[in-house]
Design an enzyme around this catalytic site. Structure first.
Site, PDB file in Angstrom:
ATOM      1  N   ARG A  15      -9.489   0.917   9.276  1.00 14.27           N
ATOM      2  CA  ARG A  15      -9.188  -0.179   9.327  1.00 14.27           C
ATOM      3  C   ARG A  15     -10.523  -1.319   9.809  1.00 14.27           C
ATOM      4  O   ARG A  15      -9.364  -2.055  10.924  1.00 14.27           O
ATOM      5  CB  ARG A  15      -7.552  -1.034  10.171  1.00 14.27           C
ATOM      6  CG  ARG A  15      -6.283  -0.198   9.379  1.00 14.27           C
ATOM      7  CD  ARG A  15      -5.161  -0.757  10.092  1.00 14.27           C
ATOM      8  NE  ARG A  15      -3.774  -1.113   9.608  1.00 14.27           N
ATOM      9  CZ  ARG A  15      -2.996  -0.870   9.534  1.00 14.27           C
ATOM     10  NH1 ARG A  15      -2.874   0.669   8.947  1.00 14.27           N
ATOM     11  NH2 ARG A  15      -1.740  -0.966   9.621  1.00 14.27           N
ATOM     12  N   LYS A  59       0.694  -1.063  -0.300  1.00 16.02           N
ATOM     13  CA  LYS A  59      -0.349  -0.165  -0.387  1.00 16.02           C
ATOM     14  C   LYS A  59       0.474   1.256  -0.120  1.00 16.02           C
ATOM     15  O   LYS A  59       0.619   2.589  -0.816  1.00 16.02           O
ATOM     16  CB  LYS A  59      -1.082  -0.178   1.391  1.00 16.02           C
ATOM     17  CG  LYS A  59      -2.201  -0.925   1.372  1.00 16.02           C
ATOM     18  CD  LYS A  59      -2.822  -1.212   2.404  1.00 16.02           C
ATOM     19  CE  LYS A  59      -2.031  -1.437   3.807  1.00 16.02           C
ATOM     20  NZ  LYS A  59      -2.209  -2.426   4.222  1.00 16.02           N
ATOM     21  N   ARG A  72      -0.071  -8.666  13.696  1.00 20.91           N
ATOM     22  CA  ARG A  72       0.113  -7.910  12.589  1.00 20.91           C
ATOM     23  C   ARG A  72      -1.588  -8.670  11.522  1.00 20.91           C
ATOM     24  O   ARG A  72      -2.861  -8.519  10.970  1.00 20.91           O
ATOM     25  CB  ARG A  72       0.162  -7.059  12.331  1.00 20.91           C
ATOM     26  CG  ARG A  72       1.316  -5.872  13.471  1.00 20.91           C
ATOM     27  CD  ARG A  72       2.321  -5.792  12.274  1.00 20.91           C
ATOM     28  NE  ARG A  72       2.347  -4.941  11.526  1.00 20.91           N
ATOM     29  CZ  ARG A  72       3.130  -4.481  10.627  1.00 20.91           C
ATOM     30  NH1 ARG A  72       4.799  -5.215  10.585  1.00 20.91           N
ATOM     31  NH2 ARG A  72       3.207  -3.407   9.442  1.00 20.91           N
ATOM     32  N   ARG A 127      11.574  -5.862   5.591  1.00 20.92           N
ATOM     33  CA  ARG A 127      12.248  -4.584   5.225  1.00 20.92           C
ATOM     34  C   ARG A 127      12.429  -4.259   5.892  1.00 20.92           C
ATOM     35  O   ARG A 127      12.892  -4.566   7.239  1.00 20.92           O
ATOM     36  CB  ARG A 127      10.020  -4.315   5.484  1.00 20.92           C
ATOM     37  CG  ARG A 127      10.010  -3.018   5.205  1.00 20.92           C
ATOM     38  CD  ARG A 127       8.887  -2.767   4.785  1.00 20.92           C
ATOM     39  NE  ARG A 127       7.825  -2.731   5.991  1.00 20.92           N
ATOM     40  CZ  ARG A 127       6.519  -2.161   5.684  1.00 20.92           C
ATOM     41  NH1 ARG A 127       5.612  -2.296   5.143  1.00 20.92           N
ATOM     42  NH2 ARG A 127       5.438  -2.901   7.694  1.00 20.92           N
TER      43      ARG A 127
HETATM   44  P1  AMP Z   1       0.959   1.082   8.488  1.00 24.55           P
HETATM   45  O1  AMP Z   1       2.388   1.974   8.579  1.00 24.55           O
HETATM   46  O2  AMP Z   1      -0.427   1.093   8.723  1.00 24.55           O
HETATM   47  O3  AMP Z   1       1.332  -0.763   8.699  1.00 24.55           O
HETATM   48  O4  AMP Z   1       0.339   0.695  10.958  1.00 24.55           O
HETATM   49  C1  AMP Z   1       1.601   0.719  11.497  1.00 24.55           C
HETATM   50  C2  AMP Z   1       0.427   0.632  12.658  1.00 24.55           C
HETATM   51  O5  AMP Z   1      -0.014   1.728  13.189  1.00 24.55           O
HETATM   52  C3  AMP Z   1      -0.790  -0.907  12.414  1.00 24.55           C
HETATM   53  O6  AMP Z   1      -0.599  -2.317  12.736  1.00 24.55           O
HETATM   54  C4  AMP Z   1      -1.633  -0.533  13.820  1.00 24.55           C
HETATM   55  O7  AMP Z   1      -1.042  -0.807  14.905  1.00 24.55           O
HETATM   56  C5  AMP Z   1      -1.279   1.192  13.711  1.00 24.55           C
HETATM   57  N1  AMP Z   1      -2.506   1.951  12.826  1.00 24.55           N
HETATM   58  C6  AMP Z   1      -2.031   2.622  11.438  1.00 24.55           C
HETATM   59  N2  AMP Z   1      -3.137   2.875  10.997  1.00 24.55           N
HETATM   60  C7  AMP Z   1      -5.062   2.214  11.814  1.00 24.55           C
HETATM   61  C8  AMP Z   1      -5.415   2.816  11.773  1.00 24.55           C
HETATM   62  N3  AMP Z   1      -6.248   3.167  11.073  1.00 24.55           N
HETATM   63  N4  AMP Z   1      -6.024   1.409  13.413  1.00 24.55           N
HETATM   64  C9  AMP Z   1      -5.712   1.338  13.933  1.00 24.55           C
HETATM   65  N5  AMP Z   1      -4.637   0.714  14.346  1.00 24.55           N
HETATM   66  C10 AMP Z   1      -3.537   1.830  12.927  1.00 24.55           C
END
Ligand code: AMP
Length: 223
Positions: free
Chosen positions: A88, A13, A171, A127
Site C-alpha cells: 500500500r 479486491k 481511508r 457493507r
Molecule cells: P483492508 O481489509 O485491506 O481494507 O484493510 C483494512 C485496514 O488495515 C486498512 O485501512 C489499513 O488501516 C490496514 N492495512 C491493511 N493492509 C495494510 C498495508 N499493506 N499497509 C498499511 N495498512 C494496512
C-alpha cells in the site's frame, strides 16, 4: 503465479481475490484480515495495529512488512499467492520486490481495480461482514437470506469498525495520498493491468480471468 490486487477500499479486491482462490487454488493473503484477526485474538501487535486501522489510517510499514514476510515464506505459497491490500506504499512495494528476489521469484501481475468514488462510498457504507467466516454482504446489493445473519455459518453480521463514515473518508484520503502513487511504480515495471470494476462481481471476474489467462499464456501456460 504471484498476483497483487490493487485499488481503493471498496473496489472489490477481497471479493475478486476469493474467486481467484477458487479458480487457481492458490492462497490469498489479506493484510487487513490479518490485522482484524490479530486484534480479535488480543495480541499486542494486533492491538497496536488496531489504533491505526480502526481510525482509517495505514498501519506503519515495519509492522505490515514483517507479517507479510513470514506469511509468504509458508509452504502453501510455493506455487504462488494473491496479495490483497499489500503493498500500500512505495516502501512496501520495494520491500516486497526484495523479499521475492530473495526467494528467486517475482511478481507476475498487478490487477488495478478502478471504481468511481460515489460507488466506493455506496459499497463501503452498506457493507456487512461475518466476523466468524469473513463472508461479505451489502445491505441493498447483496443482502443475506435471513436479516443480519450469515448465509454460510449463521453468525450475526457486523459493520467493520473502519466502515464508519469518518473512517471511510480517511481511508480514501490515505489511498489517494500514499497508495495511488504505486500505480506509476508498477506501470513503469510493465506489471499493471487495469480492470474496470464498477459493475457486478460476475462481470468483473470475467475481465479478471481474461487478464490472468493472458498473463499465463505469456509465461508459457504456467499458472
Ligand atoms: P483492508 O481489509 O485491506 O481494507 O484493510 C483494512 C485496514 O488495515 C486498512 O485501512 C489499513 O488501516 C490496514 N492495512 C491493511 N493492509 C495494510 C498495508 N499493506 N499497509 C498499511 N495498512 C494496512
Amino acid at each position: 503465479m504471484i498476483i497483487v490486487m490493487f485499488g481503493p477500499p471498496g473496489a472489490g479486491k477481497g471479493t475478486q481475490g476469493a474467486r481467484i482462490v477458487q479458480w487457481l487454488g492458490i492462497p490469498k493473503i489479506s493484510t487487513g484480515e490479518m490485522f482484524r484477526d490479530l486484534a480479535a485474538a488480543g495480541t499486542p501487535l494486533g492491538l497496536e495495529a488496531r489504533n491505526y486501522w480502526s481510525a482509517g489510517q495505514l498501519v506503519p510499514d515495519e509492522i505490515v512488512v514483517g507479517l507479510v514476510k513470514e506469511r509468504i515464506a509458508a509452504p502453501d505459497c510455493r506455487s504462488g499467492f494473491i496479495l490483497d491490500g499489500f503493498p500500500r506504499t512505495v516502501t512496501q512495494a520495494e520491500t516486497l520486490d526484495g523479499m521475492l528476489a530473495g526467494q528467486g521469484s517475482a511478481l507476475d501481475v498487478v490487477l488495478n481495480f478502478e471504481v468511481d468514488k460515489q460507488e466506493l462510498v455506496r459499497r463501503l457504507s452498506g457493507r456487512r461482514t461475518c466476523p466468524n467466516c469473513g463472508a461479505t454482504y451489502h445491505v441493498d446489493a447483496l443482502p443475506p437470506q435471513r436479516e443480519n445473519l450469515c448465509d454460510h455459518c449463521g453468525h450475526t453480521l457486523a459493520r467493520r469498525a473502519d466502515d464508519s463514515p469518518e473512517s471511510i473518508i480517511t481511508r480514501l484520503e490515505e489511498y489517494r495520498g500514499k497508495t495511488a502513487p504505486l500505480l506509476a511504480y508498477y506501470e513503469q515495471r510493465g506489471l499493471l493491468r487495469t480492470i474496470e470494476a464498477n459493475d457486478d462481481p460476475d462481470s468483473v471476474f470475467g475481465r479478471v480471468r481474461q487478464v490472468l489467462e493472458e498473463v499465463g499464456r505469456g509465461q508459457g501456460g504456467r499458472r
